[in-house]
Motif scaffolding. Structure first.
Motif, PDB file in Angstrom:
ATOM      1  N   VAL A 243       0.795  -1.228   0.000  1.00 39.85           N
ATOM      2  CA  VAL A 243       0.000   0.000   0.000  1.00 39.85           C
ATOM      3  C   VAL A 243       0.830   1.283   0.000  1.00 39.85           C
ATOM      4  CG1 VAL A 243      -2.051  -1.041   1.014  1.00 39.85           C
ATOM      5  CG2 VAL A 243      -0.262  -0.124   2.524  1.00 39.85           C
ATOM      6  N   ALA A 244       2.101   1.214   0.355  1.00 37.39           N
ATOM      7  CA  ALA A 244       2.911   2.440   0.328  1.00 37.39           C
ATOM      8  C   ALA A 244       3.076   2.965  -1.094  1.00 37.39           C
ATOM      9  CB  ALA A 244       4.269   2.174   0.966  1.00 37.39           C
ATOM     10  N   LYS A 245       3.177   2.059  -2.072  1.00 34.69           N
ATOM     11  CA  LYS A 245       3.424   2.487  -3.447  1.00 34.69           C
ATOM     12  C   LYS A 245       2.336   2.068  -4.431  1.00 34.69           C
ATOM     13  CE  LYS A 245       8.478   2.495  -2.995  1.00 34.69           C
ATOM     14  NZ  LYS A 245       9.761   1.953  -3.540  1.00 34.69           N
ATOM     15  N   GLY A 246       1.496   1.124  -4.025  1.00 33.83           N
ATOM     16  CA  GLY A 246       0.483   0.624  -4.953  1.00 33.83           C
ATOM     17  C   GLY A 246      -0.808   0.262  -4.245  1.00 33.83           C
ATOM     18  N   ASN A 247      -1.646  -0.469  -4.921  1.00 30.44           N
ATOM     19  CA  ASN A 247      -2.938  -0.886  -4.379  1.00 30.44           C
ATOM     20  C   ASN A 247      -3.007  -2.405  -4.279  1.00 30.44           C
ATOM     21  OD1 ASN A 247      -3.981   1.819  -4.435  1.00 30.44           O
ATOM     22  ND2 ASN A 247      -4.390   1.581  -6.632  1.00 30.44           N
ATOM     23  N   VAL A 248      -3.849  -2.869  -3.379  1.00 31.44           N
ATOM     24  CA  VAL A 248      -4.172  -4.289  -3.268  1.00 31.44           C
ATOM     25  C   VAL A 248      -5.600  -4.467  -3.778  1.00 31.44           C
ATOM     26  CG1 VAL A 248      -4.469  -6.268  -1.729  1.00 31.44           C
ATOM     27  CG2 VAL A 248      -2.654  -4.592  -1.279  1.00 31.44           C
ATOM     28  N   HIS A 356     -10.835  -2.298 -11.941  1.00 34.09           N
ATOM     29  CA  HIS A 356      -9.697  -2.163 -11.020  1.00 34.09           C
ATOM     30  C   HIS A 356      -8.530  -3.046 -11.451  1.00 34.09           C
ATOM     31  CE1 HIS A 356     -12.080   0.380  -8.499  1.00 34.09           C
ATOM     32  NE2 HIS A 356     -13.002  -0.549  -8.346  1.00 34.09           N
ATOM     33  N   LEU A 357      -8.821  -4.230 -11.981  1.00 35.27           N
ATOM     34  CA  LEU A 357      -7.753  -5.067 -12.515  1.00 35.27           C
ATOM     35  C   LEU A 357      -7.140  -4.408 -13.754  1.00 35.27           C
ATOM     36  CD1 LEU A 357      -9.447  -8.562 -12.158  1.00 35.27           C
ATOM     37  CD2 LEU A 357      -7.538  -7.688 -10.810  1.00 35.27           C
ATOM     38  N   HIS A 358      -7.969  -3.792 -14.571  1.00 37.05           N
ATOM     39  CA  HIS A 358      -7.486  -3.100 -15.776  1.00 37.05           C
ATOM     40  C   HIS A 358      -6.467  -2.030 -15.410  1.00 37.05           C
ATOM     41  CE1 HIS A 358      -7.875  -0.080 -19.097  1.00 37.05           C
ATOM     42  NE2 HIS A 358      -7.853  -1.180 -19.842  1.00 37.05           N
ATOM     43  N   GLN A 359      -6.703  -1.331 -14.298  1.00 38.70           N
ATOM     44  CA  GLN A 359      -5.833  -0.234 -13.893  1.00 38.70           C
ATOM     45  C   GLN A 359      -4.613  -0.689 -13.088  1.00 38.70           C
ATOM     46  OE1 GLN A 359      -6.082   3.029 -14.766  1.00 38.70           O
ATOM     47  NE2 GLN A 359      -7.729   2.342 -16.109  1.00 38.70           N
ATOM     48  N   ASN A 360      -4.684  -1.873 -12.474  1.00 38.80           N
ATOM     49  CA  ASN A 360      -3.629  -2.260 -11.524  1.00 38.80           C
ATOM     50  C   ASN A 360      -2.828  -3.493 -11.906  1.00 38.80           C
ATOM     51  OD1 ASN A 360      -3.997  -0.398  -8.964  1.00 38.80           O
ATOM     52  ND2 ASN A 360      -6.064  -0.980  -9.599  1.00 38.80           N
ATOM     53  N   LEU A 361      -3.358  -4.367 -12.767  1.00 36.74           N
ATOM     54  CA  LEU A 361      -2.631  -5.596 -13.106  1.00 36.74           C
ATOM     55  C   LEU A 361      -1.294  -5.326 -13.785  1.00 36.74           C
ATOM     56  CD1 LEU A 361      -5.095  -8.331 -14.498  1.00 36.74           C
ATOM     57  CD2 LEU A 361      -3.490  -8.535 -12.589  1.00 36.74           C
ATOM     58  N   GLY A 362      -1.218  -4.272 -14.557  1.00 41.19           N
ATOM     59  CA  GLY A 362       0.004  -3.983 -15.290  1.00 41.19           C
ATOM     60  C   GLY A 362       1.045  -3.225 -14.492  1.00 41.19           C
ATOM     61  N   ARG A 363       0.811  -3.030 -13.188  1.00 42.84           N
ATOM     62  CA  ARG A 363       1.737  -2.242 -12.350  1.00 42.84           C
ATOM     63  C   ARG A 363       2.424  -3.167 -11.339  1.00 42.84           C
ATOM     64  NH1 ARG A 363      -1.497   1.593  -9.233  1.00 42.84           N
ATOM     65  NH2 ARG A 363       0.514   2.556  -8.806  1.00 42.84           N
ATOM     66  N   ARG A 364       3.753  -3.246 -11.406  1.00 44.31           N
ATOM     67  CA  ARG A 364       4.493  -4.170 -10.553  1.00 44.31           C
ATOM     68  C   ARG A 364       4.433  -3.794  -9.072  1.00 44.31           C
ATOM     69  NH1 ARG A 364       8.883  -5.714 -12.438  1.00 44.31           N
ATOM     70  NH2 ARG A 364       8.718  -4.882 -14.547  1.00 44.31           N
ATOM     71  N   GLU A 365       4.041  -2.551  -8.771  1.00 42.93           N
ATOM     72  CA  GLU A 365       3.944  -2.126  -7.371  1.00 42.93           C
ATOM     73  C   GLU A 365       2.614  -2.526  -6.739  1.00 42.93           C
ATOM     74  OE1 GLU A 365       3.119   1.649  -9.896  1.00 42.93           O
ATOM     75  OE2 GLU A 365       4.264  -0.232 -10.020  1.00 42.93           O
ATOM     76  N   CYS A 366       1.722  -3.158  -7.507  1.00 37.11           N
ATOM     77  CA  CYS A 366       0.401  -3.552  -7.000  1.00 37.11           C
ATOM     78  C   CYS A 366       0.339  -5.051  -6.741  1.00 37.11           C
ATOM     79  CB  CYS A 366      -0.690  -3.143  -7.987  1.00 37.11           C
ATOM     80  SG  CYS A 366      -0.858  -1.349  -8.192  1.00 37.11           S
ATOM     81  N   ALA A 367      -0.734  -5.461  -6.075  1.00 34.22           N
ATOM     82  CA  ALA A 367      -0.933  -6.878  -5.769  1.00 34.22           C
ATOM     83  C   ALA A 367      -2.396  -7.250  -5.972  1.00 34.22           C
ATOM     84  CB  ALA A 367      -0.505  -7.182  -4.323  1.00 34.22           C
ATOM     85  N   ILE A 397      -3.015  -6.671 -21.636  1.00 31.31           N
ATOM     86  CA  ILE A 397      -2.284  -6.225 -20.451  1.00 31.31           C
ATOM     87  C   ILE A 397      -1.276  -7.291 -20.042  1.00 31.31           C
ATOM     88  CG2 ILE A 397      -2.496  -5.657 -17.992  1.00 31.31           C
ATOM     89  CD1 ILE A 397      -5.250  -4.507 -18.611  1.00 31.31           C
ATOM     90  N   GLU A 398      -0.035  -6.876 -19.859  1.00 31.43           N
ATOM     91  CA  GLU A 398       0.983  -7.767 -19.299  1.00 31.43           C
ATOM     92  C   GLU A 398       0.846  -7.747 -17.779  1.00 31.43           C
ATOM     93  OE1 GLU A 398       5.835  -8.463 -19.197  1.00 31.43           O
ATOM     94  OE2 GLU A 398       4.975  -6.750 -20.278  1.00 31.43           O
ATOM     95  N   VAL A 399       0.704  -8.914 -17.176  1.00 30.22           N
ATOM     96  CA  VAL A 399       0.501  -8.995 -15.725  1.00 30.22           C
ATOM     97  C   VAL A 399       1.827  -8.722 -15.032  1.00 30.22           C
ATOM     98  CG1 VAL A 399      -0.220 -10.447 -13.799  1.00 30.22           C
ATOM     99  CG2 VAL A 399      -1.387 -10.642 -16.013  1.00 30.22           C
ATOM    100  N   GLN A 400       1.925  -7.554 -14.404  1.00 32.28           N
ATOM    101  CA  GLN A 400       3.112  -7.166 -13.645  1.00 32.28           C
ATOM    102  C   GLN A 400       2.867  -7.238 -12.135  1.00 32.28           C
ATOM    103  OE1 GLN A 400       6.171  -6.239 -14.806  1.00 32.28           O
ATOM    104  NE2 GLN A 400       5.605  -6.554 -16.946  1.00 32.28           N
ATOM    105  N   ALA A 401       1.622  -7.063 -11.726  1.00 28.88           N
ATOM    106  CA  ALA A 401       1.298  -7.129 -10.296  1.00 28.88           C
ATOM    107  C   ALA A 401       1.530  -8.543  -9.777  1.00 28.88           C
ATOM    108  CB  ALA A 401      -0.161  -6.720 -10.081  1.00 28.88           C
ATOM    109  N   THR A 402       1.868  -8.645  -8.499  1.00 33.93           N
ATOM    110  CA  THR A 402       2.003  -9.970  -7.890  1.00 33.93           C
ATOM    111  C   THR A 402       0.609 -10.537  -7.640  1.00 33.93           C
ATOM    112  OG1 THR A 402       2.122  -8.963  -5.681  1.00 33.93           O
ATOM    113  CG2 THR A 402       4.200  -9.424  -6.800  1.00 33.93           C
ATOM    114  N   VAL A 403       0.454 -11.847  -7.834  1.00 43.80           N
ATOM    115  CA  VAL A 403      -0.830 -12.522  -7.640  1.00 43.80           C
ATOM    116  C   VAL A 403      -0.670 -13.528  -6.507  1.00 43.80           C
ATOM    117  CG1 VAL A 403      -2.605 -13.963  -8.688  1.00 43.80           C
ATOM    118  CG2 VAL A 403      -1.449 -12.222 -10.070  1.00 43.80           C
ATOM    119  N   HIS A 404      -1.521 -13.410  -5.508  1.00 45.41           N
ATOM    120  CA  HIS A 404      -1.432 -14.256  -4.316  1.00 45.41           C
ATOM    121  C   HIS A 404      -2.739 -15.040  -4.147  1.00 45.41           C
ATOM    122  CE1 HIS A 404       2.056 -11.774  -2.999  1.00 45.41           C
ATOM    123  NE2 HIS A 404       1.380 -10.830  -3.647  1.00 45.41           N
ATOM    124  N   THR A 405      -2.637 -16.330  -3.950  1.00 44.71           N
ATOM    125  CA  THR A 405      -3.806 -17.170  -3.717  1.00 44.71           C
ATOM    126  C   THR A 405      -3.858 -17.538  -2.241  1.00 44.71           C
ATOM    127  OG1 THR A 405      -3.633 -18.078  -5.952  1.00 44.71           O
ATOM    128  CG2 THR A 405      -5.005 -19.279  -4.379  1.00 44.71           C
TER     129      THR A 405
END
Length: 471
Positions: A243-248, A356-367, A397-405
């Motif tokens: 959350v300091a640099k991106g969104n969850v 929200h995925l459209h805006q955040n999936l391509g950002r490596r600082e997001c999760a 969109i290239e998935v740059q955000a980390t994905v956690h299950t």
């Protein structure tokens, strides 16, 4: 007596089982098939039975894969009663209306796109709504509610009792006694979807001690969930790091999962494990479902009631924002950091979470945190499986955000919990049908019941779609 499996046989969605006993015919659930476009098109196929000849429906719970075809059933001639619990009816009112709204809106958008000259959508097959809001309102008039642990007779030869399944608010296990023309009675038990024991908010599934015929779900019949402490440790780590640099972004089912996530965030805040945090619930349906949850406070377990009683004291640090207005949702997509966004749909195949995925999936600082089952063919499943390129809202969109299950959040019992629930039967049911799971999961649970549970002397079957069995 006979049962036919018209859905959720070697697949997770589309729950629908036809029971023919003595001089009546009834359905257990009538749910929508969910998944990719090909899977969803199955909902447009004619029912494999005559809806006009169905005497009544028993609904285990509100999720669309169990309730979502009821308006279409009524459209095509069903006019009997639909029996369920009071909390389920309150949730069905929300979910079916939302389902109709989404279908009508998607149809309008598809029609508009196809009408544009030289538009790339003009050759796409346009699917009309399965039903409209008017159809839903007609269907809702057919509902009758019965409390847990109360016997009732929807037909002279049938007695039913709803038991708490601990899956979502109002979810029920069915105990059904069927009497044939010779006066012989057989007991059928349908598990519905069973909750994981020890989960927050809801009570554990009710143990059942006897059945001649058992229908048992197997969504997670081949695996175990991660324990809850480890799951929460990972959630805290992801939030604090991001959350300091991106969104969850957390795609979450509007009913059940969203309310559980609110509960866990409140609990983590009360324990001092999370600092000041802004959480956005961006789903009108989830907001409505949360209000229904508050209404049925008496169904909570003791720990949940105590925590929610303290909730107002915690909101100074944990700021929960409920986003209903479309313009506010659009503004939220422009937030670049500091937000935990919980939004529907839970499988990432519709709704506001797509934006929200459209805006955040391509950002490596997001999760992105996946906190529930993802059916085959859905975007959520593709993300879980590690797909690195996805198409959203017309963009690649290239998935740059980390994905956690985070498997520990599942509202479904895992294999150990399913076997523990089955252990309460004093003797093995004469026939057990393993349903509501992908083929591998259903086969694994069937094998475990035969070997670990000692049910090898009884008949344990994984039915196929459309198969029929004598009871």
């Amino acid at each position: 007596m006979q049962i036919t499996f018209h859905g959720a046989a070697q697949q997770v969605t589309g729950s629908c089982f036809l029971v023919e006993a003595a001089d009546c015919r009834f359905l257990i659930d009538c749910g929508m098939v969910q998944g990719n476009r090909e899977a969803r098109e199955r909902n447009y196929e004619p029912f494999a039975f005559d809806p006009r000849r169905i005497d009544f429906v028993l609904l285990t719970h509100a999720h669309i894969d169990h309730s979502g075809m009821l308006p279409r059933l009524a459209m095509q001639g069903f006019s009997g009663p639909i029996f369920t619990t009071p909390a389920t009816l309150d949730l069905v009112d929300v979910l079916l209306k939302d389902s109709a709204h989404i279908q009508e809106t998607d149809f309008e958008r598809s029609t508009q796109r196809a009408s544009k000259p030289n538009g790339r959508h003009r050759h796409h097959k346009i699917m009309p709504p399965l039903y409209t809001l008017r159809d839903v309102n007609h269907c809702l008039r057919l509902f009758h509610t019965v409390d847990y642990d109360t016997d009732f007779s929807p037909h002279a030869s049938v007695k039913v009792r709803f038991r708490d399944a601990g899956h979502i608010l109002g979810s029920a296990i069915l105990e059904v006694w069927l009497t044939d023309e010779q006066g012989r009675t057989r007991k059928l038990v349908a598990s519905g979807d069973l909750g994981q024991p020890g989960r927050p908010i809801l009570r554990d599934p009710t143990p059942i001690d006897s059945a001649d015929v058992l229908l048992i779900e197997s969504t997670y019949g081949d695996r175990l969930h991660k324990d809850m402490p480890s799951t929460l440790d990972e959630l805290v780590e992801v939030v604090q790091r991001t959350v300091a640099k991106g969104n969850v972004v957390i795609p979450a089912f509007a009913v059940g999962r969203t309310q559980e996530l609110i509960y866990e965030f409140l609990k983590l805040s009360s324990q001092g494990r999370l600092g000041p945090l802004d959480i956005f619930i961006d789903s009108p349906m989830a907001i409505a479902a949360t209000e229904v949850t508050r209404k049925h406070f008496t169904l909570f377990d003791d720990e949940a009631r105590e925590l929610f009683a303290q909730a107002k004291q915690l909101t100074q640090q944990l700021r929960i924002h409920f986003v209903s207005d479309v313009q506010d949702s659009i503004k939220l997509t422009r937030v670049r950091s500091g937000a935990v966004i919980i939004s529907a749909s839970g499988m990432c195949d519709a709704g506001r979470v797509i934006h929200h995925l459209h805006q955040n999936l391509g950002r490596r600082e997001c999760a992105v945190v996946i906190a529930g089952f993802q059916a085959q063919g859905t975007l959520g499943r593709r993300l879980v499986d590690g797909e690195r390129h996805v198409r959203l809202l017309g963009d690649d969109i290239e998935v740059q955000a980390t994905v956690h299950t985070l498997g520990g959040f599942s509202a479904h019992a895992d294999q150990r919990a399913l076997l523990d629930w089955a252990r309460a039967f004093e003797r093995p049911p004469a026939k057990t049908y393993v349903i509501h799971g992908e083929a591998q999961a259903s086969q694994a649970l069937a094998s475990a019941l035969r070997l670990q549970q000692g049910w090898g002397t009884s008949e344990v079957v994984v039915p196929s779609h459309g198969s029929a069995y004598a009871l």
